[in-house]
Enzyme design. Structure first.
Site, PDB file in Angstrom:
ATOM      1  N   GLY A  68       0.830  -1.203   0.000  1.00 23.96           N
ATOM      2  CA  GLY A  68       0.000   0.000   0.000  1.00 23.96           C
ATOM      3  C   GLY A  68       0.860   1.245   0.000  1.00 23.96           C
ATOM      4  N   GLN A 110       2.871   9.872   1.350  1.00 23.56           N
ATOM      5  CA  GLN A 110       4.220   9.307   1.352  1.00 23.56           C
ATOM      6  C   GLN A 110       5.058   9.740   0.158  1.00 23.56           C
ATOM      7  OE1 GLN A 110       2.426   5.220   2.136  1.00 23.56           O
ATOM      8  NE2 GLN A 110       4.456   4.992   3.049  1.00 23.56           N
ATOM      9  N   CYS A 128       6.139  -0.402   6.897  1.00 22.78           N
ATOM     10  CA  CYS A 128       5.755   0.767   6.111  1.00 22.78           C
ATOM     11  C   CYS A 128       6.913   1.153   5.192  1.00 22.78           C
ATOM     12  CB  CYS A 128       5.436   1.918   7.055  1.00 22.78           C
ATOM     13  SG  CYS A 128       4.959   3.442   6.233  1.00 22.78           S
ATOM     14  N   LEU A 129       6.599   1.493   3.947  1.00 22.48           N
ATOM     15  CA  LEU A 129       7.651   1.883   3.010  1.00 22.48           C
ATOM     16  C   LEU A 129       8.367   3.151   3.468  1.00 22.48           C
ATOM     17  CD1 LEU A 129       5.945   1.160  -0.446  1.00 22.48           C
ATOM     18  CD2 LEU A 129       7.669  -0.216   0.746  1.00 22.48           C
ATOM     19  N   HIS A 172      -4.107   1.417   7.831  1.00 18.00           N
ATOM     20  CA  HIS A 172      -2.735   1.941   7.860  1.00 18.00           C
ATOM     21  C   HIS A 172      -2.576   3.088   6.852  1.00 18.00           C
ATOM     22  CE1 HIS A 172       1.818   1.243   7.939  1.00 18.00           C
ATOM     23  NE2 HIS A 172       1.639   2.021   6.873  1.00 18.00           N
ATOM     24  N   GLU A 173      -3.044   2.870   5.626  1.00 12.69           N
ATOM     25  CA  GLU A 173      -2.899   3.896   4.585  1.00 12.69           C
ATOM     26  C   GLU A 173      -3.733   5.129   4.883  1.00 12.69           C
ATOM     27  OE1 GLU A 173      -0.465   3.503   2.722  1.00 12.69           O
ATOM     28  OE2 GLU A 173      -0.235   1.374   3.139  1.00 12.69           O
ATOM     29  N   HIS A 188      -2.037   7.516   7.136  1.00  8.95           N
ATOM     30  CA  HIS A 188      -1.070   8.399   6.459  1.00  8.95           C
ATOM     31  C   HIS A 188      -1.751   9.695   6.012  1.00  8.95           C
ATOM     32  CE1 HIS A 188       2.641   6.135   6.264  1.00  8.95           C
ATOM     33  NE2 HIS A 188       2.050   5.076   5.751  1.00  8.95           N
TER      34      HIS A 188
HETATM   35 NI    NI Z   1       2.855   3.168   5.557  1.00 14.92          NI
END
Ligand code: NI
Length: 173
Positions: A46, A51, A92-93, A134-135, A138
């Site tokens: 995701g 991000q 997380c990226l 989670h997304e 953000h």
């Molecule tokens: Ni993340």
């Protein structure tokens, strides 16, 4: 298309609150495309626009094994969440290499626009439900490490800053 740059924790821009998408147009579709490419390349499941330093309510997700079930959520809103929760490890990226337990609703119902600007309702459970929550965090400027204890978060912060410094040192060599 070159992949977009993913902001890394503790970059303060990750705490920006995203604005609703005003129109679903070619620009937005292009952004979603670029985000998918960036997410697949980074082997993530995701990615939120936040991000990649775009502060609009847009997330892309693909939790499928075959990496062939792309899901775009524009202006997503959770309209129902199960009271039953579960603690599961998340990564997380924007926080590479860090995985830790976060408590999330087991199932959610989310209303969002698709790339045609049509309203859709998605019922999700398991990994998809976790990923959506989670997304969507953000988009309100929240990174999953903020659910962890201050001690853990500080350790992660220090580790991320050191990693960044090491990479910069590598880059000038
Ligand atoms: Ni993340």
């Amino acid at each position: 298309m070159t992949p977009l740059t993913i902001l890394r924790y503790p970059d303060p821009r990750l705490h920006t609150v995203a604005k609703p998408v005003a129109t679903v147009d070619a620009r937005l579709r292009q952004l979603a495309d670029a985000m998918f490419q960036t997410m697949y390349e980074a082997e993530g499941i995701g990615l939120a626009a936040t991000q990649v330093d775009v502060h609009e309510r847009l997330v892309v997700i693909d939790v499928s094994e075959g990496r062939n079930q792309p899901l775009v959520l524009i202006n997503p809103e959770i309209v129902w969440a199960s009271t039953e929760t579960r603690i599961g490890d998340e990564g997380c990226l924007s926080v590479p290499g860090i995985y830790d337990g976060v408590e999330r609703a087991l199932a959610v119902k989310v209303e969002a626009l698709d790339l045609d600007g049509q309203k859709q309702i998605h019922e999700a459970e398991g990994m998809l439900a976790v990923c959506i929550q989670h997304e969507m965090d953000h988009l309100i400027g929240k990174v999953f490490v903020e659910y962890l204890s201050p001690l853990k978060r500080n350790r992660i912060r220090t580790r991320m800053l050191k990693q960044k410094k090491d990479e910069e040192r590598e880059a000038v060599r």
